[in-house]
Design an enzyme around this catalytic site. Structure first.
Site, PDB file in Angstrom:
ATOM      1  N   GLU A  81       0.818  -1.216   0.000  1.00 48.31           N
ATOM      2  CA  GLU A  81       0.000   0.000   0.000  1.00 48.31           C
ATOM      3  C   GLU A  81       0.852   1.266   0.000  1.00 48.31           C
ATOM      4  O   GLU A  81       1.847   1.371   0.704  1.00 48.31           O
ATOM      5  CB  GLU A  81      -0.925   0.007   1.222  1.00 48.31           C
ATOM      6  CG  GLU A  81      -1.926  -1.140   1.243  1.00 48.31           C
ATOM      7  CD  GLU A  81      -2.969  -1.058   0.132  1.00 48.31           C
ATOM      8  OE1 GLU A  81      -3.062  -0.006  -0.524  1.00 48.31           O
ATOM      9  OE2 GLU A  81      -3.680  -2.063  -0.069  1.00 48.31           O
ATOM     10  N   ARG A  91     -18.390  -0.429   4.462  1.00 46.67           N
ATOM     11  CA  ARG A  91     -19.436  -1.060   3.652  1.00 46.67           C
ATOM     12  C   ARG A  91     -20.170  -2.131   4.446  1.00 46.67           C
ATOM     13  O   ARG A  91     -21.333  -2.443   4.194  1.00 46.67           O
ATOM     14  CB  ARG A  91     -18.794  -1.666   2.391  1.00 46.67           C
ATOM     15  CG  ARG A  91     -19.760  -2.217   1.361  1.00 46.67           C
ATOM     16  CD  ARG A  91     -19.034  -2.716   0.122  1.00 46.67           C
ATOM     17  NE  ARG A  91     -17.988  -3.686   0.398  1.00 46.67           N
ATOM     18  CZ  ARG A  91     -18.199  -4.967   0.707  1.00 46.67           C
ATOM     19  NH1 ARG A  91     -19.424  -5.436   0.770  1.00 46.67           N
ATOM     20  NH2 ARG A  91     -17.185  -5.781   0.944  1.00 46.67           N
ATOM     21  N   CYS A 144      -8.612  -1.693   7.921  1.00 39.92           N
ATOM     22  CA  CYS A 144      -7.198  -1.723   7.507  1.00 39.92           C
ATOM     23  C   CYS A 144      -6.676  -0.322   7.236  1.00 39.92           C
ATOM     24  O   CYS A 144      -5.582   0.039   7.679  1.00 39.92           O
ATOM     25  CB  CYS A 144      -7.016  -2.591   6.264  1.00 39.92           C
ATOM     26  SG  CYS A 144      -7.105  -4.351   6.638  1.00 39.92           S
ATOM     27  N   HIS A 166      -1.646  -5.449   2.010  1.00 34.39           N
ATOM     28  CA  HIS A 166      -2.846  -6.273   1.918  1.00 34.39           C
ATOM     29  C   HIS A 166      -2.471  -7.597   1.250  1.00 34.39           C
ATOM     30  O   HIS A 166      -1.726  -7.607   0.263  1.00 34.39           O
ATOM     31  CB  HIS A 166      -3.931  -5.578   1.074  1.00 34.39           C
ATOM     32  CG  HIS A 166      -4.961  -4.852   1.885  1.00 34.39           C
ATOM     33  ND1 HIS A 166      -5.140  -3.492   1.794  1.00 34.39           N
ATOM     34  CD2 HIS A 166      -5.869  -5.299   2.795  1.00 34.39           C
ATOM     35  CE1 HIS A 166      -6.130  -3.133   2.620  1.00 34.39           C
ATOM     36  NE2 HIS A 166      -6.582  -4.204   3.239  1.00 34.39           N
TER      37      HIS A 166
HETATM   38  N1  PCA Z   1      -9.098  -6.621   6.125  1.00 31.03           N
HETATM   39  C1  PCA Z   1     -10.041  -5.560   6.322  1.00 31.03           C
HETATM   40  C2  PCA Z   1     -10.046  -5.311   7.797  1.00 31.03           C
HETATM   41  C3  PCA Z   1      -9.350  -6.454   8.424  1.00 31.03           C
HETATM   42  C4  PCA Z   1      -8.717  -7.174   7.299  1.00 31.03           C
HETATM   43  O1  PCA Z   1      -7.960  -8.127   7.412  1.00 31.03           O
HETATM   44  C5  PCA Z   1      -9.700  -4.330   5.486  1.00 31.03           C
HETATM   45  O2  PCA Z   1      -9.106  -4.458   4.412  1.00 31.03           O
HETATM   46  O3  PCA Z   1     -10.036  -3.209   5.902  1.00 31.03           O
END
Ligand code: PCA
Length: 215
Positions: A81, A91, A144, A166
């Site tokens: 990111e 959402r 996140c 991610h």
């Molecule tokens: N993914 C979610 C929140 C926790 C996770 O593992 C996100 O992308 O916000």
């Protein structure tokens, strides 16, 4: 001993597992080099507690570098990111049933923070190892992003570098995802995270290589 703090999230949205936690937990205690140890912690998937928990972990471990990770259900690559924004827009409800809409992560804070990790070098290292990876221009607007923003805000102006990755779903989560969606095996996720941490630790100045998108 110097410390790299690596976090993953608990499961959310009725999924029994969260790939980010399954992957990072395998790196707990790993030595990047003789005097650099990886410490792994799990964060709750809740707006009210995730940021608070993260700050307590920063105080507890006093890390030299921090990489938070989370599951991106719709993505097939390790997503390094680039930017965290000062916005919550959920959402779905979080694990405490909270669903903030258009609230700031930090009232009065800057609109956004950039990762202070060498994101292009990390993408390149993963790709060279055959692990699908790309720069992502958005960490979303759920928990996140909230954790990523809180992390960058807490460490702004310090020498501690930090960022967010991610990760894709695991093959065993396939039934919960769109059919035909690529997934990434746990071993590849673990190795990708290990390489990302090592590259981030060893790279002070990022490489100039395109990671952009037209839209
Ligand atoms: N993914 C979610 C929140 C926790 C996770 O593992 C996100 O992308 O916000």
């Amino acid at each position: 001993m110097r410390t790299v703090l690596l976090t993953g999230f608990e499961p959310f949205d009725q999924s029994p597992v969260n790939s980010s936690w399954e992957a990072v937990r395998q790196l707990d205690g790993v030595l990047l080099m003789d005097d650099v140890r990886v410490v792994v912690e799990q964060l709750p998937c809740a707006f009210a507690t995730a940021g608070v928990c993260l700050k307590a972990l920063l105080d507890e471990h006093r890390p030299q570098m921090v990489i938070a990770t989370g599951l991106a259900p719709g993505r097939s690559e390790m997503s390094i990111e680039r930017v965290a924004i000062n916005l919550n827009d959920a959402r779905i409800p979080d694990n405490l049933g909270e669903q903030p809409i258009d609230t700031p992560v930090v009232p009065g804070g800057p609109a956004a923070y950039f990762s202070t990790l060498p994101i292009k070098a990390m993408v390149q290292a993963l790709r060279e190892a055959g692990i699908p990876a790309s720069v992502s221009q958005t960490a979303g607007t759920f928990v996140c992003n909230q954790v990523f923003y809180s992390l960058q805000h807490a460490l702004a102006g310090s020498t501690v570098r930090s960022g967010f990755i991610h990760v894709p779903p695991l093959p065993e989560q396939a039934t919960r995802t769109v059919s035909g969606q690529p997934l990434l095996a746990l071993a590849a996720q673990v190795e990708g995270l290990r390489m990302a941490v090592l590259t981030a630790w060893n790279t002070r100045v990022d490489i100039a290589q395109t990671g952009g998108q037209i839209s």
